[in-house]
Design a protein around this motif. Structure first.
Motif, PDB file in Angstrom:
ATOM      1  N   VAL A 170      -5.200   5.669 -10.977  1.00  0.00           N
ATOM      2  CA  VAL A 170      -4.880   4.292 -11.150  1.00  0.00           C
ATOM      3  C   VAL A 170      -4.446   3.301 -11.883  1.00  0.00           C
ATOM      4  N   SER A 171      -4.881   4.008 -13.139  1.00  0.00           N
ATOM      5  CA  SER A 171      -4.202   3.573 -14.112  1.00  0.00           C
ATOM      6  C   SER A 171      -2.736   3.687 -14.339  1.00  0.00           C
ATOM      7  N   SER A 172      -2.531   5.166 -14.282  1.00  0.00           N
ATOM      8  CA  SER A 172      -0.905   5.636 -14.095  1.00  0.00           C
ATOM      9  C   SER A 172      -0.219   4.588 -13.190  1.00  0.00           C
ATOM     10  N   VAL A 173      -0.420   4.384 -11.476  1.00  0.00           N
ATOM     11  CA  VAL A 173      -0.299   3.643 -10.660  1.00  0.00           C
ATOM     12  C   VAL A 173      -0.019   2.128 -11.393  1.00  0.00           C
ATOM     13  N   GLN A 174      -1.013   1.722 -11.931  1.00  0.00           N
ATOM     14  CA  GLN A 174      -0.134   0.242 -12.498  1.00  0.00           C
ATOM     15  C   GLN A 174       0.227  -0.085 -13.819  1.00  0.00           C
ATOM     16  N   THR A 175       0.258   0.959 -14.077  1.00  0.00           N
ATOM     17  CA  THR A 175       1.904   0.878 -15.075  1.00  0.00           C
ATOM     18  C   THR A 175       2.935   0.813 -15.431  1.00  0.00           C
ATOM     19  N   ARG A 176       3.356   2.542 -14.125  1.00  0.00           N
ATOM     20  CA  ARG A 176       4.372   1.951 -13.375  1.00  0.00           C
ATOM     21  C   ARG A 176       4.769   1.330 -13.002  1.00  0.00           C
ATOM     22  N   MET A 226       0.895  -1.484  -0.232  1.00  0.00           N
ATOM     23  CA  MET A 226       0.204  -0.029  -0.123  1.00  0.00           C
ATOM     24  C   MET A 226       0.425   0.920  -0.465  1.00  0.00           C
ATOM     25  N   ILE A 227       1.667   1.676   0.706  1.00  0.00           N
ATOM     26  CA  ILE A 227       3.270   2.673   1.037  1.00  0.00           C
ATOM     27  C   ILE A 227       3.483   2.621  -0.578  1.00  0.00           C
ATOM     28  N   GLU A 228       4.029   1.712  -0.597  1.00  0.00           N
ATOM     29  CA  GLU A 228       4.478   1.758  -3.071  1.00  0.00           C
ATOM     30  C   GLU A 228       3.255   2.193  -3.260  1.00  0.00           C
ATOM     31  N   TRP A 229       2.323   1.866  -3.935  1.00  0.00           N
ATOM     32  CA  TRP A 229       0.742   2.499  -4.530  1.00  0.00           C
ATOM     33  C   TRP A 229       1.266   3.700  -3.819  1.00  0.00           C
ATOM     34  N   LEU A 230       0.899   4.658  -2.627  1.00  0.00           N
ATOM     35  CA  LEU A 230       0.932   5.494  -2.654  1.00  0.00           C
ATOM     36  C   LEU A 230       2.061   6.930  -2.663  1.00  0.00           C
ATOM     37  N   ARG A 231       3.157   5.904  -2.467  1.00  0.00           N
ATOM     38  CA  ARG A 231       4.436   7.081  -3.313  1.00  0.00           C
ATOM     39  C   ARG A 231       4.101   7.030  -4.910  1.00  0.00           C
ATOM     40  N   LEU A 232       4.041   5.809  -5.905  1.00  0.00           N
ATOM     41  CA  LEU A 232       3.684   6.015  -7.439  1.00  0.00           C
ATOM     42  C   LEU A 232       2.393   7.039  -7.108  1.00  0.00           C
ATOM     43  N   ALA A 233       1.690   6.840  -6.576  1.00  0.00           N
ATOM     44  CA  ALA A 233       0.085   7.803  -6.499  1.00  0.00           C
ATOM     45  C   ALA A 233       0.573   9.413  -6.552  1.00  0.00           C
ATOM     46  N   ALA A 234       1.655   9.232  -5.356  1.00  0.00           N
ATOM     47  CA  ALA A 234       2.006  10.743  -5.267  1.00  0.00           C
ATOM     48  C   ALA A 234       2.883  11.357  -6.293  1.00  0.00           C
ATOM     49  N   HIS A 235       3.908  10.821  -6.940  1.00  0.00           N
ATOM     50  CA  HIS A 235       4.822  11.125  -8.238  1.00  0.00           C
ATOM     51  C   HIS A 235       4.653  11.973  -8.850  1.00  0.00           C
ATOM     52  N   PRO A 236       5.191  13.159  -9.039  1.00  0.00           N
ATOM     53  CA  PRO A 236       5.008  14.191 -10.034  1.00  0.00           C
ATOM     54  C   PRO A 236       4.097  14.134 -11.432  1.00  0.00           C
ATOM     55  N   ALA A 237       5.202  12.657 -11.646  1.00  0.00           N
ATOM     56  CA  ALA A 237       4.708  12.392 -13.136  1.00  0.00           C
ATOM     57  C   ALA A 237       2.810  11.765 -12.737  1.00  0.00           C
ATOM     58  N   THR A 238       2.809  11.354 -12.243  1.00  0.00           N
ATOM     59  CA  THR A 238       1.702  11.079 -12.055  1.00  0.00           C
ATOM     60  C   THR A 238       0.245  11.401 -11.456  1.00  0.00           C
ATOM     61  N   VAL A 239       0.528  12.302 -10.506  1.00  0.00           N
ATOM     62  CA  VAL A 239      -0.284  13.961 -10.448  1.00  0.00           C
ATOM     63  C   VAL A 239      -0.206  14.953 -11.530  1.00  0.00           C
ATOM     64  N   LYS A 240       0.413  14.854 -12.373  1.00  0.00           N
ATOM     65  CA  LYS A 240       0.164  16.078 -13.600  1.00  0.00           C
ATOM     66  C   LYS A 240      -0.711  15.626 -14.917  1.00  0.00           C
ATOM     67  N   ARG A 241       0.167  14.029 -14.582  1.00  0.00           N
ATOM     68  CA  ARG A 241      -1.044  13.626 -15.298  1.00  0.00           C
ATOM     69  C   ARG A 241      -2.431  13.015 -15.401  1.00  0.00           C
ATOM     70  N   ALA A 242      -2.678  13.288 -13.823  1.00  0.00           N
ATOM     71  CA  ALA A 242      -4.191  13.002 -13.774  1.00  0.00           C
ATOM     72  C   ALA A 242      -4.647  14.376 -12.936  1.00  0.00           C
ATOM     73  N   LEU A 243      -4.094  15.797 -13.767  1.00  0.00           N
ATOM     74  CA  LEU A 243      -4.350  16.300 -12.943  1.00  0.00           C
ATOM     75  C   LEU A 243      -4.986  16.935 -14.525  1.00  0.00           C
ATOM     76  N   TRP A 244      -3.989  17.092 -16.025  1.00  0.00           N
ATOM     77  CA  TRP A 244      -4.508  17.185 -17.721  1.00  0.00           C
ATOM     78  C   TRP A 244      -6.230  16.449 -17.556  1.00  0.00           C
ATOM     79  N   THR A 245      -5.425  14.890 -17.179  1.00  0.00           N
ATOM     80  CA  THR A 245      -6.780  14.379 -18.039  1.00  0.00           C
ATOM     81  C   THR A 245      -7.954  14.626 -17.171  1.00  0.00           C
ATOM     82  N   ALA A 246      -7.889  15.385 -15.852  1.00  0.00           N
ATOM     83  CA  ALA A 246      -9.444  15.271 -14.551  1.00  0.00           C
ATOM     84  C   ALA A 246      -9.609  17.136 -15.432  1.00  0.00           C
TER      85      ALA A 246
END
Length: 84
Positions: free
Chosen positions: A63-69, A1-21
């Motif tokens: 979720v999609s970005s974390v799974q891919t990473r 779970m900690i790894e999942w949260l680390r990947l979810a908080a990764h700057p590239a993941t956040v940036k992609r999610a914000l643009w998608t949203a």
């Protein structure tokens, strides 16, 4: 779970999610609430629904970005194990 949260908080993941949203939310709000916005009938319920609309594409993209990473990291580990 900690790894999942680390990947979810990764700057590239956040940036992609914000643009998608941003893109998806603009479309969804126009479809779901456009008439109410144009006729000034946005009540508290509709505003709450619009706020929740923002969360859905952000969550799906994250979720999609974390799974891919995670998958890419596993593949890289597998390659490293195979190579001498």
């Amino acid at each position: 779970m900690i790894e999942w949260l680390r990947l979810a908080a990764h700057p590239a993941t956040v940036k992609r999610a914000l643009w998608t949203a941003l893109v998806v939310v603009a479309i969804l709000i126009a479809i779901n609430h456009g008439a109410a916005i144009l006729s000034s009938q946005m009540d508290a319920t509709r505003i709450w629904q619009a706020v929740l609309t923002v969360f859905v594409p952000y969550a799906v993209s994250t979720v999609s970005s974390v799974q891919t990473r995670s998958e890419l990291a596993r593949r890289a580990e597998d390659r490293d194990k195979i190579q001498p």
